[in-house]
Motif scaffolding. Structure first.
Motif, mmCIF file in Angstrom:
data_model
loop_
_atom_site.group_PDB
_atom_site.id
_atom_site.type_symbol
_atom_site.label_atom_id
_atom_site.label_comp_id
_atom_site.label_asym_id
_atom_site.label_seq_id
_atom_site.Cartn_x
_atom_site.Cartn_y
_atom_site.Cartn_z
ATOM 1 N N LYS A 769 -12.701 -6.381 -0.711
ATOM 2 C CA LYS A 769 -12.925 -6.421 0.739
ATOM 3 C C LYS A 769 -11.665 -6.824 1.489
ATOM 4 C CE LYS A 769 -17.892 -7.479 0.570
ATOM 5 N NZ LYS A 769 -18.946 -8.501 0.848
ATOM 6 N N GLU A 772 -9.309 -3.952 1.436
ATOM 7 C CA GLU A 772 -9.742 -2.924 2.389
ATOM 8 C C GLU A 772 -9.375 -3.305 3.807
ATOM 9 O OE1 GLU A 772 -13.632 -1.144 -0.036
ATOM 10 O OE2 GLU A 772 -13.878 -2.693 1.508
ATOM 11 N N GLU A 775 -5.718 -2.761 4.236
ATOM 12 C CA GLU A 775 -5.437 -1.333 4.326
ATOM 13 C C GLU A 775 -5.802 -0.805 5.704
ATOM 14 O OE1 GLU A 775 -4.168 2.329 2.435
ATOM 15 O OE2 GLU A 775 -3.809 0.183 2.225
ATOM 16 N N ARG A 776 -6.907 -1.280 6.247
ATOM 17 C CA ARG A 776 -7.301 -0.848 7.591
ATOM 18 C C ARG A 776 -6.258 -1.266 8.622
ATOM 19 N NH1 ARG A 776 -9.793 -3.287 11.692
ATOM 20 N NH2 ARG A 776 -10.182 -5.156 10.432
#
Length: 910
Positions: A769, A772, A775-776
């Motif tokens: 998480k 992620e 990365e976002r």
């Protein structure tokens, strides 16, 4: 009707690290697959897929199950037979029953018709009762016998017939025909609690072992089984079994003429039986397991809590007296329960004993712990390893003695040395600047310091070497080599190994070889060996005379040689302090001191007793003592299984990192090649555990330093977040994941014997998480942004220890911290200066001397100690730290240092 299932038997056994998990998963998954096959709604193509999967699972279990008694190979064969005949529902029922047994590790006895069964069994302490059924723990006994099958089965039946419903546990036999099978079983199956040897066994297995297991077994068998004498073969096998699992007893069943061979094997086997001694063998098995199950102090505390009585002494809370009926404090009882308060007492009689003068239950608990951890003596400590370290230091050291200490050791050692008044000679660990941490102290550094002190004529003052094994970051020494080579220079050197984070290590065959007590035992045996005496004599003849202040060059040969100590002069004096509560089962602050000291009774008994009295409360916490008793019991009975599982779970995190591309983009688990320089490693593997048990064992036998595979240093440098922020804002606050240590670029993840598979899965899920979210943010902003309030700055070089001011010097690089510490009591000997003020004075050529310890967290070691010269390098390091917690530094006032006037009144020491 479906085709009959077939399965291959050419699959090798799983490795010990993964056998428990693969076996359990295979049985559970097989139950699911059989339920799918049995479903009337199953499509034909799906049914075929599930049949293929069932065949694969059978192949895996066929390789593992022969080394287990429960449910065992016969039970497995029945499941296989039913499946081959298409009787999937019947097979599924058997698999379900097997899985139920795995979950409880017990069998039950119906109490109806067995009056007194509950009382008798519970008196032994191992059984429990629920809904009219007596649940009996199950253990397994390894029988090494290659005789006729009918004879073996008859023998097993006759032994099992000796069991009674009042026995505190039940057992079944795992039967193997060869040495290799026996070693495979003892490694794969942690449920085995005893070994029964017969003289009928082969050397090699007829089964296909996994390559890693085969190689490990071959390493451990090397040098054995060269004799054709039957007795020597038995002794060789016992020797290897004792090395792998010393906590379990080995019994011998001899065919004939017991009396004629007894003298040849005295002391090697727990007991020797004839084949007709069925009852005695049974009773011996039960008795020995119960001996490890004993918890004398915990049992005494339980009995005390159950007795009625009145308290006309201290502690109003005793027996819940002050809180039971209080409207304002009753919630304490509700939260902790009555037993805690019923057992809260200051009594030392009635079986409870005195920690300061143990004569009964605590004394017995100490003796059992000494047996479990392989020490001469063991003492319980109820206020942590910080206190344990103070006890050992004070018992050994006197003012003026020199002690060599890793500068990065726990702060309790530094404060202990102030109290003891010894002169401290700090040793530097190798730096890992890229990861903002230190490793461990190279042996070359230790030997070099000892040789320097010898050249300066100060070796006679050197009393002790103190090292941390393993370090907080999981760097582990080779204690055998350290002690051998240091004793070659100073034969009476005392060793204190701070094993606060290593208490579990004595219960695993690979870990154990790097524990202080195991090494001390092995060294004592080796030093008494004639072959060793010859090797020492050869080395002595080849080495030049020790270096002197006029001819220091001779010491180069001593530095470059792997030294052997003089067996005629050496005195083994080894101490180990362990935080049981950190890595084994114990309440907070439960610790132990283990002693392997050949001169303890002669040279240290009284001093140790006084030091123990000095630092031990006269009102020790009995709950902590009871938990230490329980922790020792658990370690002896299931420590191997728990440590093996702990390592496997840690490695499952590594495997997840390798498989998940997104995790690998932002995180990395640091391997041996990144935490240990190549010059300290003979092995070439970056992760020996990943490469198999044999590679793991080889690295741990040969490398100067190794990394604890259960401790994972997670490199987070690519996230743009510093370790402190990552710990607090994202792991702890964001996901309730607790970690302890961080550096600027890393977070330390530690598995322990209480770690579960679900906890590991949760950790991996959380890291995914976070990756992620990173990365976002990268996609939105085109770059990696720090997610917290702080960002990782450029790397800060780790500062070396500067030196002690000449006024506090003790020679040989050592210093008298005690003198500096107590100088601060003289007013006005110290004042506070800011970093800018200190820089200004240093640039003007002034000396600035620290008056106190300055310890930033992280990294958690003193950057400055009393009497140490402050340098620009240290200030640079401190000024660029952004840690939240710095002990000894005042945010508003700055550094506490000695005034020039106070220093002027002191004379430099010679």
């Amino acid at each position: 009707m479906s085709k009959r299932l077939t399965f291959g038997t050419n699959q090798g056994t799983a490795t010990p690290e993964s056998a428990w998990r693969k076996r359990k998963d295979a049985w559970e998954h097989l139950g699911y697959v059989l339920s799918e096959i049995s479903s009337e709604y199953q499509e034909e193509n799906r049914r075929q897929e599930h049949e293929l999967e069932a065949g694969r699972l059978l192949g895996l279990l066929a390789a593992i199950e022969p080394y287990w008694a429960n449910p065992g190979i016969e039970y497995f064969n029945e499941v296989s037979r039913l499946m081959s005949g298409g009787q999937y529902e019947d097979a599924m029922k058997l698999v379900y029953q097997a899985n139920q047994t795995f979950r409880t590790l017990t069998q039950y006895v119906d109490l109806e018709g067995h009056e007194g069964a509950e009382t008798d069994s519970l008196e032994s302490g191992a059984a429990s009762v629920s809904k009219g059924k007596l649940y009996i723990p199950m253990v397994e006994i390894l029988l090494v016998d290659n005789g006729p099958t009918e004879e073996i089965e008859r023998f097993k039946e006759e032994i099992v017939e000796q069991r009674q419903h009042t026995d505190p546990f039940h057992y079944n036999f795992v039967v193997v025909p060869s040495v290799e099978d026996a070693l495979a079983a003892i490694l794969i199956n942690p449920s085995i609690q005893a070994v029964v040897l017969t003289a009928r066994f082969d050397t090699c297995t007829r089964r296909r072992l996994s390559s890693t297991l085969k190689n490990f077994i071959a390493r451990r068998m090397n040098g054995f089984f060269g004799s054709t004498k039957q007795i020597q073969g038995l002794l060789d096998l016992e020797n290897i079994l004792d090395d792998l699992r010393p906590e379990i007893p080995v019994y011998l069943i001899a065919g004939v003429a017991l009396e004629s061979i007894a003298h040849e094997i005295t002391g090697r086997f727990r007991r020797i039986f004839s084949r007709n001694d069925r009852m005695d063998l049974h009773l011996s098995i039960v008795s020995e397991v119960l001996e490890r199950y004993q918890t004398p102090f915990f049992n005494a505390l339980q009995k005390y809590a159950k007795r009625p009585g009145g308290v006309f002494h201290a502690m109003p809370i005793s027996r819940a007296g002050s809180v039971q009926n209080s409207p304002w404090a009753r919630d304490l009882v509700d939260f902790y329960g009555k037993n805690l308060l019923l057992a809260e007492t200051s009594a030392t009689s009635g079986g409870l004993d005195s920690l300061l003068d143990p004569q009964s239950s605590i004394k017995k608990a100490h003796e059992l712990a000494a047996r479990a951890f392989g020490s001469h003596r063991t003492y319980f400590v109820t206020n942590g390893t910080s206190t344990a370290n103070k006890i050992v230091h004070q018992s050994i050291l006197a003012p003026g003695d020199i002690v060599l200490v890793d500068r990065n050791c726990h702060k309790s050692h530094h404060y202990s040395l102030v109290l003891a008044g010894a002169n401290v000679s700090y040793l530097e660990a190798y730096p890992l600047n890229e990861h903002s941490m230190y490793g461990a102290v190279p042996l070359e550094e230790i030997k070099g310091r000892l040789l320097q002190l010898r050249r300066e004529g100060l070796l006679h003052k050197v009393k002790m070497l103190t090292l941390t094994n393993c370090t907080f970051d999981g760097i582990i020494y080779d204690p055998r080599r350290v002690m051998e080579e240091c004793l070659a220079i100073k034969p009476d050197l005392v060793f204190l190994w701070d094993e606060a984070w290593f208490a579990f290590a004595g219960f695993h065959p690979v870990y154990r070889q790097r524990t202080a007590m195991t090494v001390a035992t092995g060294l004592e045996e080796e030093l008494e060996n004639e072959e060793y005496a010859q090797r020492y004599a050869a080395q002595k003849a080849a080495l030049p005379e020790p270096g002197t202040s006029n001819q220091p060059e001779n010491d180069q040969a001593w530095l470059e040689t792997r030294l052997l100590p003089d067996p005629e002069k050496v005195r083994l004096r080894v101490y180990s302090t362990q935080s049981t509560h950190k890595t084994l089962t114990s309440l907070r602050q439960g610790s132990m001191i283990h002693i392997y000291d050949q001169d303890f009774a002669l040279r240290n008994l009284n001093a140790f007793r006084e030091a123990y009295m000095t630092h031990t409360s006269t009102s020790p916490n009995y709950q902590i003592l009871a938990s230490l008793d329980i922790g020792r019991r658990q370690a002896e009975l299931e420590g191997y299984a728990l440590v093996q599982r702990q390592v496997d779970l840690a490695q499952s995190v590594c495997r997840a990192m390798a498989r998940n591309e997104l995790l690998g983009k932002y995180f990395k688990i640091l391997n041996s090649d990144e935490l240990i320089a190549s010059k300290y490693r003979e092995s070439t593997s970056a992760n020996p555990v990943r490469d198999g048990l044999a590679a793991w064992d080889e690295a741990w036998q040969n490398d100067e330093f190794v990394v604890d595979p259960s401790r994972l240093t997670l490199d987070i440098s690519r996230t743009g977040v510093d370790g402190d922020t990552f710990k607090h804002e994202y792991l702890m606050d964001g996901h309730s994941i607790q970690v302890n240590k961080t550096s600027r670029t890393s977070v330390l993840l530690m598995t322990n014997i209480g770690t579960t598979r679900s906890a590991v899965a949760h950790l991996i899920e959380v890291l995914v998480k976070i990756a992620e979210e990173l990365e976002r943010k990268r996609r939105l902003d085109g770059r990696v942004l720090a997610m917290g309030k702080k960002s990782a700055k450029e790397l800060i070089p780790l500062p070396d220890f500067s030196s002690f001011a000449p006024e506090f010097s003790g020679g040989g690089g050592s210093g008298d911290m005690r003198a500096a510490y107590y100088l601060t009591y003289q007013d006005p000997a110290t004042h506070f200066l800011s970093s800018a003020q200190i820089r200004s004075e240093l640039m003007e050529g002034q000396r600035i001397v620290s008056a106190v310890f300055v310890t930033p967290y992280p990294p958690g070691f003193p950057v400055l100690v009393p009497g140490q010269l402050v340098t620009l390098g240290i200030l640079d390091y401190m000024d660029r730290l952004d840690t939240r917690e710095i002990h000894g530094y005042h945010q508003d006032l700055g550094y506490q240092v000695f005034t020039h006037e106070a220093m002027a009144q002191l004379q430099p020491r010679k």
